[in-house]
Write a protein that holds these residues in place. Structure first.
Motif, PDB file in Angstrom:
ATOM      1  N   GLU A 129       0.842  -1.174   0.000  1.00 60.10           N
ATOM      2  CA  GLU A 129       0.000   0.000   0.000  1.00 60.10           C
ATOM      3  C   GLU A 129       0.884   1.232   0.000  1.00 60.10           C
ATOM      4  O   GLU A 129       1.861   1.291   0.744  1.00 60.10           O
ATOM      5  N   CYS A 130       0.556   2.220  -0.838  1.00 65.52           N
ATOM      6  CA  CYS A 130       1.294   3.479  -0.793  1.00 65.52           C
ATOM      7  C   CYS A 130       1.049   4.126   0.571  1.00 65.52           C
ATOM      8  O   CYS A 130      -0.094   4.332   0.956  1.00 65.52           O
ATOM      9  N   GLU A 131       2.126   4.420   1.281  1.00 73.93           N
ATOM     10  CA  GLU A 131       1.966   4.952   2.632  1.00 73.93           C
ATOM     11  C   GLU A 131       1.295   6.317   2.620  1.00 73.93           C
ATOM     12  O   GLU A 131       0.627   6.713   3.563  1.00 73.93           O
ATOM     13  N   GLU A 132       1.490   7.034   1.530  1.00 72.57           N
ATOM     14  CA  GLU A 132       0.965   8.386   1.466  1.00 72.57           C
ATOM     15  C   GLU A 132      -0.491   8.429   1.012  1.00 72.57           C
ATOM     16  O   GLU A 132      -1.293   9.194   1.516  1.00 72.57           O
ATOM     17  N   HIS A 133      -0.823   7.592   0.033  1.00 73.59           N
ATOM     18  CA  HIS A 133      -2.148   7.692  -0.572  1.00 73.59           C
ATOM     19  C   HIS A 133      -3.034   6.477  -0.373  1.00 73.59           C
ATOM     20  O   HIS A 133      -4.222   6.524  -0.672  1.00 73.59           O
ATOM     21  N   GLY A 134      -2.463   5.382   0.062  1.00 75.70           N
ATOM     22  CA  GLY A 134      -3.278   4.207   0.336  1.00 75.70           C
ATOM     23  C   GLY A 134      -3.631   3.358  -0.873  1.00 75.70           C
ATOM     24  O   GLY A 134      -4.412   2.434  -0.763  1.00 75.70           O
TER      25      GLY A 134
ATOM     26  N   THR B  35       2.723   1.154  -9.738  1.00 73.99           N
ATOM     27  CA  THR B  35       3.008   2.441  -9.128  1.00 73.99           C
ATOM     28  C   THR B  35       1.714   3.036  -8.584  1.00 73.99           C
ATOM     29  O   THR B  35       0.624   2.674  -9.017  1.00 73.99           O
ATOM     30  N   CYS B  36       1.858   3.935  -7.643  1.00 68.13           N
ATOM     31  CA  CYS B  36       0.699   4.630  -7.104  1.00 68.13           C
ATOM     32  C   CYS B  36       0.322   5.737  -8.079  1.00 68.13           C
ATOM     33  O   CYS B  36       1.162   6.540  -8.452  1.00 68.13           O
ATOM     34  N   PRO B  37      -0.959   5.775  -8.521  1.00 61.71           N
ATOM     35  CA  PRO B  37      -1.373   6.797  -9.483  1.00 61.71           C
ATOM     36  C   PRO B  37      -1.153   8.216  -8.974  1.00 61.71           C
ATOM     37  O   PRO B  37      -0.912   9.131  -9.763  1.00 61.71           O
ATOM     38  N   GLU B  38      -1.234   8.400  -7.672  1.00 61.58           N
ATOM     39  CA  GLU B  38      -1.104   9.752  -7.141  1.00 61.58           C
ATOM     40  C   GLU B  38       0.353  10.137  -6.900  1.00 61.58           C
ATOM     41  O   GLU B  38       0.668  11.309  -6.668  1.00 61.58           O
ATOM     42  N   CYS B  39       1.233   9.140  -6.881  1.00 61.11           N
ATOM     43  CA  CYS B  39       2.642   9.445  -6.724  1.00 61.11           C
ATOM     44  C   CYS B  39       3.256   9.854  -8.063  1.00 61.11           C
ATOM     45  O   CYS B  39       4.309  10.448  -8.123  1.00 61.11           O
ATOM     46  N   LEU B  40       2.575   9.492  -9.155  1.00 63.66           N
ATOM     47  CA  LEU B  40       3.094   9.830 -10.469  1.00 63.66           C
ATOM     48  C   LEU B  40       3.013  11.327 -10.699  1.00 63.66           C
ATOM     49  O   LEU B  40       2.076  11.967 -10.264  1.00 63.66           O
TER      50      LEU B  40
HETATM   51 ZN    ZN Z   1       1.162   7.415  -3.480  1.00 67.86          ZN
END
Ligand code: ZN
Length: 87
Positions: free
Chosen positions: A30-35, A80-85
């Motif tokens: 899980e992305c720690e920032e966005h879940g 990849t996390c879509p929001e980290c892109l």
């Molecule tokens: Zn993220």
């Protein structure tokens, strides 16, 4: 308040079960920032998850269906996390 004898803790859906198996095997995280769930490029972890699914499917679910669901979750997740892109 209903009590059931089924061994189904927090996971009510097959999808939720598949995700928990994949997490347990270390195949997704899980992305720690966005879940967001991300698939990890780790064939061994994915294989482990598929073995777990085959050997220990949820009650009432066939091993084939359990494996298919785990594969489906893997296919549906990016690595990849879509929001980290970057936008
Ligand atoms: Zn993220």
């Amino acid at each position: 308040m209903r009590m059931t004898k089924e061994r189904q803790p927090a996971m009510r859906t097959l999808r939720g079960w598949a995700i928990s198996v994949l997490q347990e095997a270390g195949a997704i995280r899980e992305c720690e920032e966005h879940g967001w769930m991300q698939a990890r490029a780790d064939p061994h972890a994915q294989e482990r998850a598929l073995v777990i699914a085959r050997q220990d499917p949820p009650s009432g679910v066939s091993p084939e269906a359990a494996v298919a669901e785990v594969r489906d979750v893997l296919d549906s997740l990016g690595d990849t996390c879509p929001e980290c892109l970057p936008a």
